[in-house]
Motif scaffolding. Structure first.
Motif, PDB file in Angstrom:
ATOM      1  N   ASP A   1       0.669  -1.260   0.565  1.00  0.00           N
ATOM      2  CA  ASP A   1       0.103   0.305  -0.051  1.00  0.00           C
ATOM      3  C   ASP A   1       0.851   1.401  -0.111  1.00  0.00           C
ATOM      4  OD1 ASP A   1      -2.259   1.584   0.255  1.00  0.00           O
ATOM      5  OD2 ASP A   1      -2.273   1.387   2.248  1.00  0.00           O
ATOM      6  N   ILE A   2       0.873   2.197  -0.480  1.00  0.00           N
ATOM      7  CA  ILE A   2       1.843   3.245  -1.417  1.00  0.00           C
ATOM      8  C   ILE A   2       0.705   4.275  -0.816  1.00  0.00           C
ATOM      9  CG2 ILE A   2       2.750   4.557  -2.850  1.00  0.00           C
ATOM     10  CD1 ILE A   2       3.326   2.221  -5.129  1.00  0.00           C
TER      11      ILE A   2
ATOM     12  N   HIS B   1      -5.503  -9.023   8.738  1.00  0.00           N
ATOM     13  CA  HIS B   1      -6.350  -9.880   9.418  1.00  0.00           C
ATOM     14  C   HIS B   1      -6.924 -10.491   8.560  1.00  0.00           C
ATOM     15  CE1 HIS B   1      -8.474 -11.184  12.543  1.00  0.00           C
ATOM     16  NE2 HIS B   1     -10.133 -10.322  11.820  1.00  0.00           N
ATOM     17  N   ARG B   2      -6.593  -9.963   7.452  1.00  0.00           N
ATOM     18  CA  ARG B   2      -7.299 -10.878   6.150  1.00  0.00           C
ATOM     19  C   ARG B   2      -6.467 -12.097   5.838  1.00  0.00           C
ATOM     20  NH1 ARG B   2     -12.159  -8.354   3.524  1.00  0.00           N
ATOM     21  NH2 ARG B   2     -13.661  -7.677   4.625  1.00  0.00           N
ATOM     22  N   GLY B   3      -5.390 -12.019   5.724  1.00  0.00           N
ATOM     23  CA  GLY B   3      -4.511 -13.173   5.384  1.00  0.00           C
ATOM     24  C   GLY B   3      -3.171 -12.896   4.661  1.00  0.00           C
ATOM     25  N   TRP B   4      -3.832 -11.176   3.971  1.00  0.00           N
ATOM     26  CA  TRP B   4      -2.489 -10.658   3.078  1.00  0.00           C
ATOM     27  C   TRP B   4      -1.102 -10.632   3.988  1.00  0.00           C
ATOM     28  CZ3 TRP B   4      -2.701  -9.636  -1.598  1.00  0.00           C
ATOM     29  CH2 TRP B   4      -4.208 -10.060  -2.579  1.00  0.00           C
ATOM     30  N   ASP B   5       0.247 -10.407   3.199  1.00  0.00           N
ATOM     31  CA  ASP B   5       1.299 -10.514   4.063  1.00  0.00           C
ATOM     32  C   ASP B   5       1.799  -9.206   3.699  1.00  0.00           C
ATOM     33  OD1 ASP B   5       3.687 -10.382   4.402  1.00  0.00           O
ATOM     34  OD2 ASP B   5       4.852 -11.332   2.786  1.00  0.00           O
ATOM     35  N   VAL B   6       1.546  -8.061   4.429  1.00  0.00           N
ATOM     36  CA  VAL B   6       1.548  -6.468   3.740  1.00  0.00           C
ATOM     37  C   VAL B   6       3.116  -5.690   4.386  1.00  0.00           C
ATOM     38  CG1 VAL B   6      -1.119  -6.952   4.164  1.00  0.00           C
ATOM     39  CG2 VAL B   6       0.338  -5.738   5.647  1.00  0.00           C
ATOM     40  N   VAL B   7       3.558  -4.277   3.237  1.00  0.00           N
ATOM     41  CA  VAL B   7       3.736  -3.824   3.822  1.00  0.00           C
ATOM     42  C   VAL B   7       3.663  -2.333   3.114  1.00  0.00           C
ATOM     43  CG1 VAL B   7       6.253  -5.133   3.514  1.00  0.00           C
ATOM     44  CG2 VAL B   7       5.161  -4.027   1.125  1.00  0.00           C
ATOM     45  N   GLY B   8       3.773  -0.920   3.478  1.00  0.00           N
ATOM     46  CA  GLY B   8       2.983   0.024   2.886  1.00  0.00           C
ATOM     47  C   GLY B   8       4.290   1.301   2.899  1.00  0.00           C
ATOM     48  N   THR B   9       4.360   2.711   2.373  1.00  0.00           N
ATOM     49  CA  THR B   9       5.522   3.573   2.085  1.00  0.00           C
ATOM     50  C   THR B   9       4.697   4.469   3.145  1.00  0.00           C
ATOM     51  OG1 THR B   9       4.621   4.333   0.113  1.00  0.00           O
ATOM     52  CG2 THR B   9       6.473   2.434  -0.049  1.00  0.00           C
ATOM     53  N   GLU B  10       5.271   5.471   3.547  1.00  0.00           N
ATOM     54  CA  GLU B  10       4.361   6.763   4.414  1.00  0.00           C
ATOM     55  C   GLU B  10       5.729   7.751   4.125  1.00  0.00           C
ATOM     56  OE1 GLU B  10       1.774   9.448   5.015  1.00  0.00           O
ATOM     57  OE2 GLU B  10       1.740   7.358   4.411  1.00  0.00           O
ATOM     58  N   LEU B  11       5.426   9.036   3.852  1.00  0.00           N
ATOM     59  CA  LEU B  11       6.567  10.370   4.186  1.00  0.00           C
ATOM     60  C   LEU B  11       7.055   9.921   5.803  1.00  0.00           C
ATOM     61  CD1 LEU B  11       5.501  12.821   1.864  1.00  0.00           C
ATOM     62  CD2 LEU B  11       7.630  11.529   0.921  1.00  0.00           C
ATOM     63  N   ASP B  12       5.568   9.698   6.629  1.00  0.00           N
ATOM     64  CA  ASP B  12       6.439   9.621   7.605  1.00  0.00           C
ATOM     65  C   ASP B  12       5.690   8.362   7.875  1.00  0.00           C
ATOM     66  OD1 ASP B  12       6.262   9.561  10.878  1.00  0.00           O
ATOM     67  OD2 ASP B  12       5.161  11.858  11.085  1.00  0.00           O
ATOM     68  N   PRO B  13       6.629   7.700   8.514  1.00  0.00           N
ATOM     69  CA  PRO B  13       5.774   6.168   9.104  1.00  0.00           C
ATOM     70  C   PRO B  13       5.978   5.763  10.872  1.00  0.00           C
ATOM     71  CG  PRO B  13       7.930   6.082   8.369  1.00  0.00           C
ATOM     72  CD  PRO B  13       8.101   7.690   8.235  1.00  0.00           C
ATOM     73  N   ARG B  14       6.052   6.936  10.818  1.00  0.00           N
ATOM     74  CA  ARG B  14       6.193   6.415  12.542  1.00  0.00           C
ATOM     75  C   ARG B  14       4.376   6.012  13.143  1.00  0.00           C
ATOM     76  NH1 ARG B  14       8.141  12.340  14.862  1.00  0.00           N
ATOM     77  NH2 ARG B  14       6.899  12.745  13.120  1.00  0.00           N
ATOM     78  N   ALA B  15       3.496   6.426  12.856  1.00  0.00           N
ATOM     79  CA  ALA B  15       2.349   5.986  13.225  1.00  0.00           C
ATOM     80  C   ALA B  15       2.366   5.162  12.909  1.00  0.00           C
ATOM     81  CB  ALA B  15       1.427   7.096  12.298  1.00  0.00           C
ATOM     82  N   ALA B  16       2.473   4.395  11.540  1.00  0.00           N
ATOM     83  CA  ALA B  16       1.953   3.052  11.241  1.00  0.00           C
ATOM     84  C   ALA B  16       3.564   1.767  12.178  1.00  0.00           C
ATOM     85  CB  ALA B  16       2.346   2.561   9.539  1.00  0.00           C
TER      86      ALA B  16
END
Length: 313
Positions: free
Chosen positions: A91-92, A105-120
């Motif tokens: 998820d970009i 929670h639905r079973g996906w292996d997830v990663v993301g990007t975010e300019l400020d990633p601290r909260a995630a």
């Protein structure tokens, strides 16, 4: 920085809105359309965008609205990749990671990007600051961009990175405000979702198809509504013609603090609620006719000629 020509196709630009105001700073910007592909360009594009993303920009979704939004977006993924749950998802622009948590929670292996990633990252998620940090061998079955592409400075660069990271049978899902919809045409520079200068670009379906094609994608499916975006697009945009301060109703609903006092906020909420109810019939009609306030597309890598020949053999 003022775009001299379309940054996607190189076409000439013609001004659509000579003056559109940033609802947070009051600064004026123009919006120019490409005469070839139709992509809207905010002009000028500030060199330093950081100061336009202050505390008033980030608000809170109510729990019910957030859950509905996440559930709907998971439904888009299920429609785009039927029968293929539990695989790898990127998820970009993942914000606080709420969507990624639900997908995991639905079973996906997830990663993301975010300019400020601290909260995630505080939620235990693997989130990087830039898509360029992903290795060439890190590929994904689904890549999502929920209202992030319009914020990107270099659309071809971003979409080429998406193509690099998407598996051949994978799907990319992109949601953007619809610059070709009825809301944009009716309300013009006072449309809630113009949101200059944070929205550096403004997409019609033709412009989005053209940008995706340039990165080797073919659009397979489209939707034309995200209900909370579309409803507020109708009601708050109308209020922007009636009140001196823009987006008061929207900011009140999302817990942001503007300059309007308590009485003005009560007035905005009462009138905004009435306008929202009155918007329901036109929201339904615009969605059915493909002229809503939001555009969601599913795109797949375009088969190359050599791939087609191999399949035929």
């Amino acid at each position: 920085m003022k775009p001299e020509k379309c940054t996607v196709c190189g076409g000439a630009l013609v001004t659509r809105y000579p003056e559109a105001h940033d609802p947070l700073t009051g600064e004026a910007f123009a919006v120019a359309d490409c005469t070839w592909c139709g992509l809207g360009h905010t002009s000028p594009q500030p060199d330093d965008l950081g100061r336009y993303y202050g505390h008033r920009y980030y608000g809170n979704r109510h729990g019910l609205t957030l859950r509905h939004c996440i559930s709907r977006r998971l439904g888009f993924i299920a429609a785009a990749l039927p029968g293929k749950p539990g695989r790898r998802l990127l998820d970009i622009g993942c914000a606080d990671g709420s969507f990624l948590l639900a997908a995991r929670h639905r079973g996906w292996d997830v990663v993301g990007t975010e300019l400020d990633p601290r909260a995630a990252r505080q939620e235990g998620l693997d989130v990087k600051e830039d898509i360029a940090e992903f290795r060439e061998d890190a590929t994904y079955d689904c890549i999502t961009m929920w209202h992030t592409l319009e914020h990107m400075r270099d659309i071809p660069h971003m979409l080429n990175n998406v193509a690099r990271l998407l598996k051949p049978e994978g799907r990319v899902i992109i949601a953007v405000p619809d610059f070709g919809g009825w809301q944009a045409r009716l309300y013009g520079p006072k449309w809630l979702h113009v949101d200059v200068p944070r929205h550096l670009y403004h997409f019609t379906i033709g412009a989005l198809r053209h940008a995706l094609a340039g990165a080797g994608f073919t659009v397979q499916r489209t939707w034309h509504q995200e209900i909370e975006y579309d409803l507020l697009g109708w009601s708050q945009s109308a209020l922007n013609y009636l009140m001196p301060e823009p987006n008061v109703f929207f900011e009140t609903l999302t817990g942001k603090q503007g300059e309007t006092g308590g009485g003005g906020r009560v007035y905005a909420c009462l009138l905004g609620s009435l306008l929202t109810l009155l918007s329901l019939p036109v929201l339904t009609l615009s969605t059915l006719l493909g002229k809503g306030g939001t555009l969601i597309v599913v795109a797949a890598p375009t088969p190359r000629m050599n791939d087609k020949k191999t399949e035929e053999l």
